[in-house]
Design an enzyme around this catalytic site. Structure first.
Site, PDB file in Angstrom:
ATOM      1  N   ASP A 123      39.563  22.156  51.639  1.00  0.00           N
ATOM      2  CA  ASP A 123      39.834  22.370  53.061  1.00  0.00           C
ATOM      3  C   ASP A 123      41.311  22.683  53.329  1.00  0.00           C
ATOM      4  OD1 ASP A 123      37.207  21.637  53.322  1.00  0.00           O
ATOM      5  OD2 ASP A 123      37.557  20.132  54.868  1.00  0.00           O
ATOM      6  N   ASP A 124      41.544  23.171  54.555  1.00  0.00           N
ATOM      7  CA  ASP A 124      42.877  23.278  55.173  1.00  0.00           C
ATOM      8  C   ASP A 124      43.769  24.361  54.580  1.00  0.00           C
ATOM      9  OD1 ASP A 124      41.952  21.170  56.596  1.00  0.00           O
ATOM     10  OD2 ASP A 124      43.429  19.711  55.905  1.00  0.00           O
ATOM     11  N   HIS A 274      41.225  19.053  49.120  1.00  0.00           N
ATOM     12  CA  HIS A 274      42.114  19.867  49.940  1.00  0.00           C
ATOM     13  C   HIS A 274      43.047  20.690  49.054  1.00  0.00           C
ATOM     14  CE1 HIS A 274      40.746  16.855  52.820  1.00  0.00           C
ATOM     15  NE2 HIS A 274      41.136  17.668  53.791  1.00  0.00           N
TER      16      HIS A 274
END
Length: 308
Positions: A123-124, A274
């Protein structure tokens, strides 16, 4: 003279008769040799066709397994690229081997599909080329695919990083534009957050995402509704690496990440990670550990997407 002539003529007749008798035999002999060679060749072909089905079946099964996501990709390209041609949803979905359950675990659609699998997600991003390449290098080493859930504001800042992920063959997911909690937002705001990312990813890579993960795992009913309207599979996760809780100067981050994942690990795990330096550093050890435990990495393209 008459007797000699008769003898000569008789000898000549006998010689001529002998010559004409040997020509068909020679021809028959050659034809027989050709016939034997041809039969031998056919016999070899027949033997091959008799002995090969078992091996061919295995190869076909193997090829079918390998081609699941490829077939879906080709169908998607046909739907986009051919004027007036419609690919039926059934034709695409029949090749999907997995679906997500209510807890967002990966579940086989049919008997024979491997159950001991994990889904890898990051993610991100996209954040940095060096880190992205390090992560994907490790994925490639383990022949794994992962969903990269991206934020729209980051893509706007660095579209080349999104293209890097796409060009290196990794699927891209929608993680909203501004990484805000969506569950308490209006439908108009949620649509803006999701559809902005859909557009910018498609404009940059030529393909819109088919996976959506709400920031903080909080999309609410509106988030689910808007995701479905955009043909997105809504998901959070079922195993958290907790890499986002770690600090730059924290010791033993690799061991901590491995422990966090393996203590929660189960067949069908949907693992949240992440784009972070320590996660990139720990990834090879994590994937090696998962393989040692008998797990395989599911290709996101083999996961069923519900019809919008």
């Amino acid at each position: 003279m008459g007797t000699k002539t008769a003898v000569i003529l008789l000898t000549a007749c006998l010689l001529l008769s002998a010559c004409t008798a040997t020509k068909p035999e020679s021809a028959d002999s050659n034809n027989h040799q050709d016939s034997v060679t041809s039969d031998s060749s056919n016999s070899a072909k027949d033997q091959s066709s008799i002995s090969s089905p078992k091996g061919s079946s295995k190869q076909a099964d193997s090829d079918e397994q390998k081609s699941v996501s490829t077939t879906n990709t080709q169908n998607d390209k046909t739907a986009v690229g051919s004027n007036g041609t419609t690919v039926s949803t059934t034709a695409v979905t029949t090749n999907k081997m997995y679906h997500l359950d209510k807890a967002y675990n990966v579940i086989p659609n049919q008997q024979g599909a491997e159950k001991k699998v994990v889904l890898l997600t990051f993610d991100d991003g996209p954040k940095e080329a060096v880190m992205i390449n390090k992560i994907i290098d490790t994925l490639d080493k383990h022949k794994a695919k992962a969903i990269f859930f991206v934020n729209g504001y980051r893509v706007k800042e660095h579209p080349e990083l999104l293209k890097l992920i796409h060009d290196r063959g990794q699927p891209i997911g929608n993680h909203s534009c501004d990484h805000i909690v969506l569950k308490n937002k209006s439908e108009a705001e949620v649509k803006k957050q999701i559809e902005t990312v859909q557009k910018i990813v498609k404009d940059t890579t030529g393909q819109a995402p088919v996976f959506f993960r709400p920031p903080h795992g909080a999309g609410g009913d509106v988030g689910r509704k808007v995701a479905k309207e955009n043909g997105l599979l809504y998901m959070t996760w079922s195993v958290g690496s907790l890499d986002w809780t770690m600090k730059k100067n924290q010791p033993h981050k690799t061991e901590t990440l491995l422990k966090n994942v393996t203590e929660q690990l189960h067949p069908g795990s949907n693992i949240l990670m992440h784009e972070l330096p320590w996660t990139a550093e720990a990834l090879d050890s994590l994937l090696t550990r998962l393989e040692q435990k008998g797990y395989q990495f599911v290709d996101p393209q083999s996961i069923e997407i519900p019809a919008s």
